[in-house]
Design an enzyme around this catalytic site. Structure first.
Site, short mmCIF file in Angstrom:
data_model
loop_
_atom_site.label_atom_id
_atom_site.label_comp_id
_atom_site.label_asym_id
_atom_site.label_seq_id
_atom_site.Cartn_x
_atom_site.Cartn_y
_atom_site.Cartn_z
CE LYS A 41 1.56 -10.17 -7.55
NZ LYS A 41 2.45 -10.26 -6.49
N1 GLU Z 1 2.38 -10.74 -3.01
C1 GLU Z 1 3.67 -10.94 -2.37
C2 GLU Z 1 4.85 -10.77 -3.39
O1 GLU Z 1 4.61 -10.14 -4.60
C3 GLU Z 1 3.82 -12.54 -1.69
C4 GLU Z 1 3.43 -13.67 -2.69
C5 GLU Z 1 3.17 -14.58 -1.74
O2 GLU Z 1 3.16 -14.85 -0.44
O3 GLU Z 1 2.84 -15.77 -2.36
O4 GLU Z 1 5.83 -11.24 -3.38
#
Ligand code: GLU
Length: 457
Positions: free
Chosen positions: A130
């Protein structure tokens, strides 16, 4: 340790010995401690090697960057960014990056950990990561937003890659931002080939994005509910829904559930709250909210729909407490972390809470809901749809093919249904709540892979 009663408290989860082994903060309101506590709570129910628990309790890499950006008035502002790589035992690190003024290291670490478990539960061959930049994207002009994005990409480009760490959209970021990010990465001579397109997902469809990615998280929430609600005794047709947050995830969840026959009777975002017992038209509200950066003022709109009726008619403005107290079948928190604390949980009057946002509920809030008999569908299950379609986008880019929208929806549904079933099987096996079960189902997979891979050297 503070003796004051914690506001959001993880005190309902016993402090794990691993916290002390790893020198975790003692603050019970710390989101990372809470998230790891939930994971370890599941690990305690299983026969899992101690070393696997310790490894998963910390991210592999934590990177903080600072970079200057020229603002429109000519001055340079320094921004703080993060990229956390939690775990890659199942595949490349994967997870979005957010733009928000309250981004903090421990929050990004929590979100990265949740990605590892989400991917493991959905059996996607990715790990968890993240990122984020501490900025309010609404305070920037389009040019500034683009320069922040390009500099953030440049600052972390040495540690990401199409087969190593693949970012995506999250709170405050979108497909346009992913396009600037991919373009910047692909323009550096080191990465100047079209394979580099896979470095990021959630791109615009015309630039390597997948059909169905924009609505994917909301679609996944709807798919999980459609799979689980009949077993809980709630028919989809006519079920009542309250939405906390009305950004990408919940505006899509609302529209899709409405099209499936549900009635969205209350919505609240950072600008206001509404109620309409006859149902709020999420299509009209989504169009309004996108244009006005929030739902406030919608009730005053003569929003004539195609049929000539006023979609906003009957919508009543309500306060925050009234929103939480709305009696409904399904409550869907799709905004930020730690919003459902004991105060909110005590007010809530729902049968199911489906976590469309990541970590929207504190352990203390969770306990209140459990005591009230609310079925909580945890985020690592309920919101896995976004990363699942990100995986499809990455696969399409890798094999130079384009899936049609039906194929995306079909494959997404298959992944969501199996993730839901895996969680329910684990609940039976370990005799626990669904959150613990979803973590346990993911841990079974991670533990099995660690067992066969071993620890180097
Ligand atoms: N931000 C989204 C999540 O928290 C998607 C992450 C992604 O597509 O890699 O699941």
């Amino acid at each position: 340790m503070s003796t004051a009663t914690p506001a959001t408290g993880s005190d309902v989860l016993p402090r794990n010995a691993i916290f002390d082994e790893l020198g975790f903060p003692t603050d019970p309101d710390n989101l990372y401690t809470q998230t790891v506590g939930q994971m370890l709570n599941a690990a305690e129910q299983m026969d899992l090697q101690h070393r696997v628990k310790v490894i998963l309790a910390q991210p592999k890499n934590e990177v903080m960057v600072h970079f200057p950006v020229r603002m429109d008035d000519g001055h340079f502002k320094l921004f703080k960014g993060y990229r956390i790589q939690h775990n890659n035992v199942l595949g490349p690190y994967k997870g979005g990056f957010r733009y928000h003024e309250n981004v903090h290291l421990d929050d990004v670490k929590s979100l990265a950990l949740l990605m590892t478990f989400k991917c493991a539960l959905a059996r996607i061959p990715f790990g968890g990561g993240k990122g984020g930049v501490k900025v309010n994207p609404r305070s920037l002009s389009e040019g500034e937003l683009q320069r922040v994005t390009r500099r953030y990409c440049a600052a972390i480009s040495h540690m990401i890659g199409p087969d190593h760490d693949i970012p995506a959209p999250d709170v405050g970021t979108n497909a346009q931002i992913m396009a600037w990010f991919a373009d910047t990465y692909m323009l550096s001579s080191e990465h100047a080939d079209n394979n580099a397109l896979r470095v990021v997902t959630g791109k615009p469809v015309e630039f390597g994005g997948s059909l169905g990615r924009e609505k994917a998280t909301g679609q996944g929430v709807a798919d999980v509910l459609a799979e689980m609600l009949p077993g809980i005794g709630i028919p989809l047709q006519g079920m009542t829904v309250a939405l906390l947050g009305f950004g990408n995830v919940n505006s899509w969840a609302g529209r899709i559930l409405q099209d499936m026959g549900a009635k969205v009777i209350a919505v609240m975002d950072h600008t206001g709250a509404f109620r309409n017992d006859n149902g709020i038209d999420c299509h009209a509200l989504a169009a309004y909210s996108e244009e006005n950066y929030g739902i406030a003022g919608y009730e005053k709109q003569p929003t004539a729909t195609g049929s000539g009726t006023n979609a906003a008619a009957g919508v009543e403005v309500i306060g925050e407490d009234e929103f939480y107290q709305t009696k409904c079948d399904v409550f869907i928190p799709g905004a930020l972390e730690q919003m459902i604390q004991p105060k909110q949980a005590n007010m809530m009057d729902c049968k199911v809470m489906a976590e469309a946002a990541n970590a929207p509920c504190t352990p203390a809030g969770d306990r209140v809901l459990q005591d009230k008999g609310v079925e909580v569908i945890p985020a690592i299950l309920a919101n896995a749809g976004g990363v699942t379609v990100s995986y499809f986008e990455w696969l399409q880019n890798k094999s130079c093919v384009t899936w049609d929208a039906d194929q995306v929806d079909r494959e997404l549904n298959r992944h969501m249904v199996f993730a839901a079933r895996r969680s329910m099987v684990a609940r039976e096996k370990y005799g626990c709540d669904l959150r613990t079960a979803a973590f346990a189902a993911a841990l079974e997979h991670l533990g099995a892979v660690y067992k066969v891979r071993g620890i180097f050297p």
